[in-house]
Design an enzyme around this catalytic site. Structure first.
Site, PDB file in Angstrom:
ATOM      1  N   TRP A  38       1.062  -1.275   0.009  1.00 52.31           N
ATOM      2  CA  TRP A  38       0.086   0.065   0.159  1.00 52.31           C
ATOM      3  C   TRP A  38       0.811   1.147  -0.104  1.00 52.31           C
ATOM      4  O   TRP A  38       1.833   1.476   0.627  1.00 52.31           O
ATOM      5  CB  TRP A  38      -0.873   0.119   1.239  1.00 52.31           C
ATOM      6  CG  TRP A  38      -2.220  -0.394   0.979  1.00 52.31           C
ATOM      7  CD1 TRP A  38      -3.358   0.256   0.727  1.00 52.31           C
ATOM      8  CD2 TRP A  38      -2.694  -1.810   0.913  1.00 52.31           C
ATOM      9  NE1 TRP A  38      -4.658  -0.414   0.566  1.00 52.31           N
ATOM     10  CE2 TRP A  38      -4.109  -1.898   0.554  1.00 52.31           C
ATOM     11  CE3 TRP A  38      -1.915  -3.024   0.915  1.00 52.31           C
ATOM     12  CZ2 TRP A  38      -4.775  -3.151   0.446  1.00 52.31           C
ATOM     13  CZ3 TRP A  38      -2.955  -4.257   0.590  1.00 52.31           C
ATOM     14  CH2 TRP A  38      -4.081  -4.418   0.591  1.00 52.31           C
ATOM     15  N   TYR A  85      -6.884 -11.053  -1.416  1.00 51.80           N
ATOM     16  CA  TYR A  85      -7.428  -9.486  -1.024  1.00 51.80           C
ATOM     17  C   TYR A  85      -8.638  -9.114  -2.006  1.00 51.80           C
ATOM     18  O   TYR A  85      -8.267  -9.549  -3.097  1.00 51.80           O
ATOM     19  CB  TYR A  85      -6.374  -8.596  -0.712  1.00 51.80           C
ATOM     20  CG  TYR A  85      -6.744  -7.278  -0.584  1.00 51.80           C
ATOM     21  CD1 TYR A  85      -6.867  -6.894   0.557  1.00 51.80           C
ATOM     22  CD2 TYR A  85      -7.094  -6.286  -1.596  1.00 51.80           C
ATOM     23  CE1 TYR A  85      -7.518  -5.587   1.022  1.00 51.80           C
ATOM     24  CE2 TYR A  85      -7.396  -4.863  -1.446  1.00 51.80           C
ATOM     25  CZ  TYR A  85      -8.055  -4.591  -0.038  1.00 51.80           C
ATOM     26  OH  TYR A  85      -8.172  -3.303   0.159  1.00 51.80           O
ATOM     27  N   ASP A 178     -10.407   5.214   5.690  1.00 55.44           N
ATOM     28  CA  ASP A 178     -11.488   4.468   4.821  1.00 55.44           C
ATOM     29  C   ASP A 178     -13.085   4.936   5.414  1.00 55.44           C
ATOM     30  O   ASP A 178     -13.979   5.290   4.685  1.00 55.44           O
ATOM     31  CB  ASP A 178     -11.509   3.003   4.811  1.00 55.44           C
ATOM     32  CG  ASP A 178     -10.257   2.759   4.287  1.00 55.44           C
ATOM     33  OD1 ASP A 178      -9.179   3.473   4.103  1.00 55.44           O
ATOM     34  OD2 ASP A 178      -9.906   1.500   4.211  1.00 55.44           O
ATOM     35  N   GLU A 411      -2.941  -2.898  14.188  1.00 56.33           N
ATOM     36  CA  GLU A 411      -3.275  -1.955  13.308  1.00 56.33           C
ATOM     37  C   GLU A 411      -4.016  -0.811  13.720  1.00 56.33           C
ATOM     38  O   GLU A 411      -3.518   0.234  13.394  1.00 56.33           O
ATOM     39  CB  GLU A 411      -4.463  -2.701  12.116  1.00 56.33           C
ATOM     40  CG  GLU A 411      -4.646  -1.896  11.023  1.00 56.33           C
ATOM     41  CD  GLU A 411      -5.584  -2.551  10.138  1.00 56.33           C
ATOM     42  OE1 GLU A 411      -6.111  -3.631  10.546  1.00 56.33           O
ATOM     43  OE2 GLU A 411      -6.076  -2.177   9.010  1.00 56.33           O
TER      44      GLU A 411
HETATM   45  C1  9WN Z   1      -8.074  -0.014   1.688  1.00 54.61           C
HETATM   46  C2  9WN Z   1      -3.307  -1.223   4.337  1.00 54.61           C
HETATM   47  C3  9WN Z   1      -4.388  -0.247   4.354  1.00 54.61           C
HETATM   48  C4  9WN Z   1      -4.176   1.346   4.881  1.00 54.61           C
HETATM   49  C5  9WN Z   1      -5.550   2.140   5.071  1.00 54.61           C
HETATM   50  C6  9WN Z   1      -6.525   1.262   5.798  1.00 54.61           C
HETATM   51  C7  9WN Z   1      -6.797   0.022   5.152  1.00 54.61           C
HETATM   52  C8  9WN Z   1      -7.616  -0.755   3.111  1.00 54.61           C
HETATM   53  C9  9WN Z   1      -8.678  -1.924   3.093  1.00 54.61           C
HETATM   54  O1  9WN Z   1      -5.557  -0.695   5.074  1.00 54.61           O
HETATM   55  O2  9WN Z   1      -7.402   0.256   3.812  1.00 54.61           O
HETATM   56  O3  9WN Z   1      -7.102   0.783   1.096  1.00 54.61           O
HETATM   57  O4  9WN Z   1      -8.889  -2.833   2.725  1.00 54.61           O
HETATM   58  O5  9WN Z   1      -9.405  -1.817   4.565  1.00 54.61           O
HETATM   59  O6  9WN Z   1      -7.628   1.877   6.030  1.00 54.61           O
HETATM   60  O7  9WN Z   1      -5.202   3.265   5.731  1.00 54.61           O
HETATM   61  O8  9WN Z   1      -3.305   1.747   4.035  1.00 54.61           O
HETATM   62  O9  9WN Z   1      -2.824  -0.983   5.730  1.00 54.61           O
END
Ligand code: 9WN
Length: 439
Positions: A38, A85, A178, A411
């Protein structure tokens, strides 16, 4: 509750988490729940990697840059070969986008531009190490400066075409926060069409309790926006006209301001005088934009729903964007440490939750609707330190290390009990821990 681990043990465990999530040239954001790279995670992961291995930190950001679009956009996900995912590369369908890279699969939206903070950390760590490591770090900055500049230019151009000094986002995922209540009203106007392709979520299998994640109703809206963008092949100009969610994000704008200053500093060192001046102009423009959002009643920075023209009045941590980017006159600092926020008497640790604990709608276990996110605490600590507020930075660091002392790298955390939630081997949590523990 596990036995607390000492600083040394904690650092070893954090390094272990990053090694465990290392896919070779990229670090998965988390095992199982997020098996890909990410964008803003990778920036913060590189901050932590710089404490372990400068060359590995460089590799992380070079991998990210290989996924940069020809417009300058850095996509929010760079897909690994792993699966599990959703939404994966097929659902994003970015191969139809003219600007997408041909050799790497990516999503079609972006995330906050924290990367310049990491580039600076890599350079500093390389110089401290000296010798060949220093040479590698300096070459990395020289070779990639233009790509980071293109990224900032894209944000300032495609996402702030009216030059208000506020970055517009087209999806809550772009904010990185999100399902924050910030987005509830704009999302209420996003109504999935009957032709939204069906979907099966995978995220719910990887958390202790489904209530820690967004709801199915929220996911339907998230996927409808993906559909809208896919149908215009992620073309910047067309996207602005068709997308059902367009919000000026105050926190992303504050990040762009400080990151542009960081990049300007690197430009100075490279002798790129004009680029550095341009970046300082961007920083000033976005700082002014952030300052223009402050609510006269709450004193918090606000997002602006560009489709309805209305300010978004929620009491979330993003409201401290002015404090974060240094346009606070002291009001926000007092609010931040006061009892609606870090000084709330029921908190397990004096850290900023994603939503004020004094807000009756705050949900302490649900994702961006209440929990404390260590990376958010780290970002504020970084910003305060940069402003010369060493005491504020120290308070955030010490409280965060106490929160992390049981050796999980959650997280996010339940603010009143300190329980880790979501993924428990979250890479960026481990990475910022390493940075906090560094001498
Ligand atoms: C969607 C990876 C990401 C973070 C975001 C967090 C979460 C993703 C998800 O996880 O988002 O992008 O599938 O929920 O909200 O801040 O970058 O850790």
């Amino acid at each position: 509750m596990r036995v607390p681990v000492s600083g040394v043990g904690l650092g070893d465990r954090a390094a272990e988490v990053l090694r465990g999530n290392d896919l070779g040239s990229m670090t998965a954001a988390a095992p199982r729940l997020y098996p890909h790279m990410w964008s803003w995670d990778s920036g913060l992961i590189a901050v932590g990697l710089a404490r372990l291995s400068v060359p590995r930190a460089i590799t992380e950001l070079r991998t990210l840059l290989r996924a940069q679009w020809s417009t300058g956009m850095i996509p929010h996900i760079v897909f690994s070969a792993g699966d599990g995912y959703f939404p994966g590369p097929e659902r994003w369908g970015t191969e139809s986008a003219a600007a997408a890279p041909r050799t790497v699969r990516t999503s079609g939206i972006c995330q906050p531009p924290v990367h310049a903070l990491a580039v600076r950390r890599i350079l500093d760590a390389g110089r401290a190490a000296g010798g060949e490591i220093r040479d590698q770090a300096e070459a990395f900055v020289r070779e990639t400066f233009g790509s980071w500049l293109a990224w900032h230019r894209w944000l300032a151009g495609a996402r702030d075409p009216d030059r208000r000094g506020l970055v517009e986002i087209y999806h809550g995922w772009e904010s990185g926060m999100d399902n924050s209540p910030r987005w509830d009203r704009p999302y209420a106007a996003v109504v999935p069409g009957d032709d939204l392709p069906g979907f099966v979520r995978t995220d719910l299998h990887h958390v202790g309790d489904v209530h820690e994640r967004p709801t199915d109703d929220e996911y339907g809206r998230y996927l409808w926006i993906v559909e809208q963008l896919r149908r215009v092949r992620y073309d910047d100009a067309a996207a602005r006209d068709v997308v059902g969610f367009r919000v000026a994000d105050v926190f992303m704008s504050a990040i762009l301001a400080v990151a542009s200053d960081e990049l300007a500093g690197l430009g100075d060192e490279l002798g790129r005088v004009d680029d550095a001046a341009e970046l300082r102009e961007l920083a000033a423009r976005f700082r002014a934009g952030v300052a223009s959002t402050v609510s006269p009643t709450t004193g918090l920075g606000r997002d602006l729903d560009r489709r309805s023209g209305r300010w978004i009045e929620t009491e979330t941590v993003a409201g401290f964007a002015p404090l974060f980017c240094g346009v606070d006159d002291g009001t926000q600092r007092a609010l931040f440490w006061g009892e609606r926020w870090c000084g709330h008497p029921a908190l397990a640790h004096p850290l900023p939750p994603s939503v004020s604990p004094a807000d009756p709608g705050m949900r302490p276990r649900t994702y961006w609707r209440g929990p404390v996110w260590p990376i958010v605490s780290w970002l504020f600590g970084w910003a305060l330190e940069r402003q010369g507020d060493d005491d504020g930075a120290r308070r955030l660091r010490e409280a965060s290390l106490r929160q992390l002392a049981d050796g999980d790298f959650g997280e996010y955390y339940e603010p009143f009990t300190g329980e880790p939630l979501g993924s428990l081997q979250q890479s960026w949590t481990a990475a910022v821990t390493l940075d906090w523990l560094a001498p």
